[in-house]
Design an enzyme around this catalytic site. Structure first.
Site: not given
Ligand code: NAD
Ligand code: DAU
Length: 339
Positions: A12, A125-127, A153, A155, A157, A192
Site C-alpha cells: 500500500i 486496520t479494521d482487524e 498481528y 493486537a 496494531k 496474501k
C-alpha cells in the site's frame, strides 16, 4: 510540503507514493523502509529518479536513524505504513510484530514530537475490531466499535492505535488514524489471498483455501485506500479515527472461484486446508464518517478492480516470480507443506 512515508517499499505504501507524486508534483516524498522480506526496491524503480523522491533504508525502531532523517528533512507530515502485516506470520512468530508495529510507532511519534511535525498519520486496520458473525449482515464496524483483537498481528496494531491516541492526549501530537478493510491491487505480496491464488493458478498449483472458505472480507482497491489517506492527512480532523471500506463483502471461496474463472483455470485446483488459528469470520466497515466529513467514496468496483489486478499480475510476472523463487519457497513449505 514534505512527507515521510514509512513502509513505502511495500504494497500500500508504494501505491500511496505513486499517487502522491502524481497528484502533488511540488511535494517532496521521502520513503523510509527497512526492506524486510515484504519490501521490494524494484517496486519503486519508476520513481527512484524523481527529484521529489528520496529513498532511505532504515528500521523505524532505530531511533538514531529515524531522528537523523527527521533532522535532515524536517518533514511536515509522517504517514506510517511500516509494519509486519501478515496474520499467518504473526501466529508463527509474534515478537517482530510487537517490535515493529508498536515500538516502531513510538519511535516515529517521538521523532514527530522532537522535530515538530504538523501531522502524524497511523495506517491501521479494521482487524482491531475483531470479527462479526456471519448471521448478522446488519452489523458493521464503526469508529465506536470496541477494540477486540484476535491475532498477534491485530493486537499489535490495536496497541499502536492506543499509543497514538495517548500521544495525542498527553503530548498534543497532531495525529489521525485510519482503519481500512482488505486491500487488493498491484504490488500485493504473494503471501496474501488474492495474489497467492493468482500466482498459484497461473502455475497450475493447488489453491489452498482455509477451512470452508466461508470467511468474509470487505475488499477495497488499493488506489481508493490511498485517496482516502490523502484526504485524511490534508483535511481530516486531528485526534480522529476514520474507517475506510467499500461495502464490498465477499466470501474467500467466491474470490478464489472468480480468479479461476478469469484465468480460465479449473476449480479442481481448489484445495481445502486446515483453518487459520483464531480465524476472524467477517469484516465489514461502515464508512459513513469519512464519506460525510471528507466526501470520500470508493471509485473502483470489485468487478473492475479484480480484472485490473489480474492483468497487472499477468503483465508483471518478473516482479512476483522473482519473489516466489527466493526465500518465499521456504515460507511456503513451512506454512502449506503439511497443512
Ligand atoms: P506490506 O507487508 O506489503 O509492506 C510493509 C512494508 O513495511 C514493507 O516495505 C517492509 O519492508 C516495511 N517494514 C516492515 N518493518 C519495518 C521496519 N521495522 N522499519 C521500516 N520498514 C519496515 O504491508 P501492506 O499490506 O502494504 O500494509 C501497509 C500498512 O497498512 C500496514 O500498517 C498494515 O497494517 C496496514 N493495512 C493493510 C491492509 C491490507 O489489506 N494489506 C489493510 C488495512 C491496513
Ligand atoms: O482487514 C485488513 C487486513 O487484511 C490487513 O490489516 C492485513 O495486513 C492484511 O494482510 C489482510 O488480512 P487478512 O488476514 O484478511 O488477509 P489474507 O490475505 O491473509 O487472508 C484473507 C482471507 O483469506 C482470510 O480469511 C484467510 C484466507 N486465506 C488466506 C491465505 C493466505 C486462505 O483461505 N488461504 C490462504 O492461502
Amino acid at each position: 510540503m514534505k512527507i515521510i512515508v514509512t513502509g513505502g517499499a511495500g504494497f500500500i505504501g508504494s501505491n500511496f507514493i505513486f499517487h502522491m507524486l502524481k497528484k502533488y508534483p511540488d511535494y517532496k516524498i521521502i520513503c523510509l523502509d527497512k526492506l524486510t522480506y515484504a519490501g521490494n526496491l524494484s517496486t519503486l524503480k519508476s520513481v527512484m529518479d524523481n527529484t521529489n523522491f528520496r529513498f532511505v533504508k532504515a528500521d523505524i525502531c532505530d531511533r538514531e536513524a529515524v531522528y537523523k532523517l527527521f533532522e535532515e528533512e524536517k518533514p511536515d507530515i509522517v504517514v506510517n505504513f511500516a509494519a509486519e502485516s501478515h496474520v499467518d506470520r504473526s501466529i508463527e512468530n509474534p515478537e517482530v510484530f510487537l517490535q515493529t508495529n508498536i515500538l516502531g510507532t513510538q519511535v516515529l511519534m517521538d521523532a514527530g514530537r522532537k522535530f515538530g511535525i504538523t501531522r502524524y498519520h497511523q495506517v491501521s486496520t479494521d482487524e482491531v475490531y475483531g470479527d462479526l458473525p456471519l448471521d448478522r449482515p446488519d452489523l458493521f464496524f464503526t469508529e465506536e466499535t470496541p477494540i477486540h483483537t484476535s491475532s498477534p498481528y491485530s493486537a499489535s496494531k490495536a496497541s499502536a492505535d492506543l499509543l497514538v491516541l495517548a500521544y495525542h492526549r498527553t503530548y498534543g501530537l497532531p495525529v489521525t488514524i485510519s482503519r481500512c478493510s482488505n486491500n487488493y491491487g498491484p504490488y500485493h505480496f504473494p503471501e496474501k489471498l488474492i495474489p497467492l491464488m493468482i500466482a498459484n493458478a497461473l502455475n497450475d498449483k493447488p489453491l489452498p483455501v482455509y477451512g470452508k472458505g466461508e470467511n468474509v472480507r470487505d475488499w477495497l482497491y488499493v488506489e481508493d485506500h490511498c485517496k482516502a489517506i490523502d484526504l485524511i492527512i490534508l483535511k481530516g480532523k486531528v485526534g480522529e479515527i476514520y474507517n475506510i471500506g467499500g461495502h464490498n463483502e465477499m466470501k474467500n471461496i467466491d474470490i478464489v472461484k472468480l480468479i479461476c474463472k478469469e484465468l480460465n483455470k479449473p476449480e479442481s485446483l481448489i484445495t481445502y486446508v486446515a483453518d487459520r488459528k483464531g480465524h476472524d469470520m467477517r469484516y465489514a466497515i461502515d464508512p459513513t464518517k469519512i464519506h460525510n466529513e471528507l466526501g470520500w467514496l470508493p471509485e473502483t468496483k470489485f468487478a473492475d478492480g479484480i480484472k485490473l489486478t489480474i492483468k497487472w499480475y499477468l503483465e508483471n510476472k518478473d516482479w512476483w516470480e522473482d519473489i516466489i523463487s527466493g526465500e518465499y519457497q521456504n515460507y511456503y513449505m513451512k506454512m502449506y507443506g503439511n497443512r
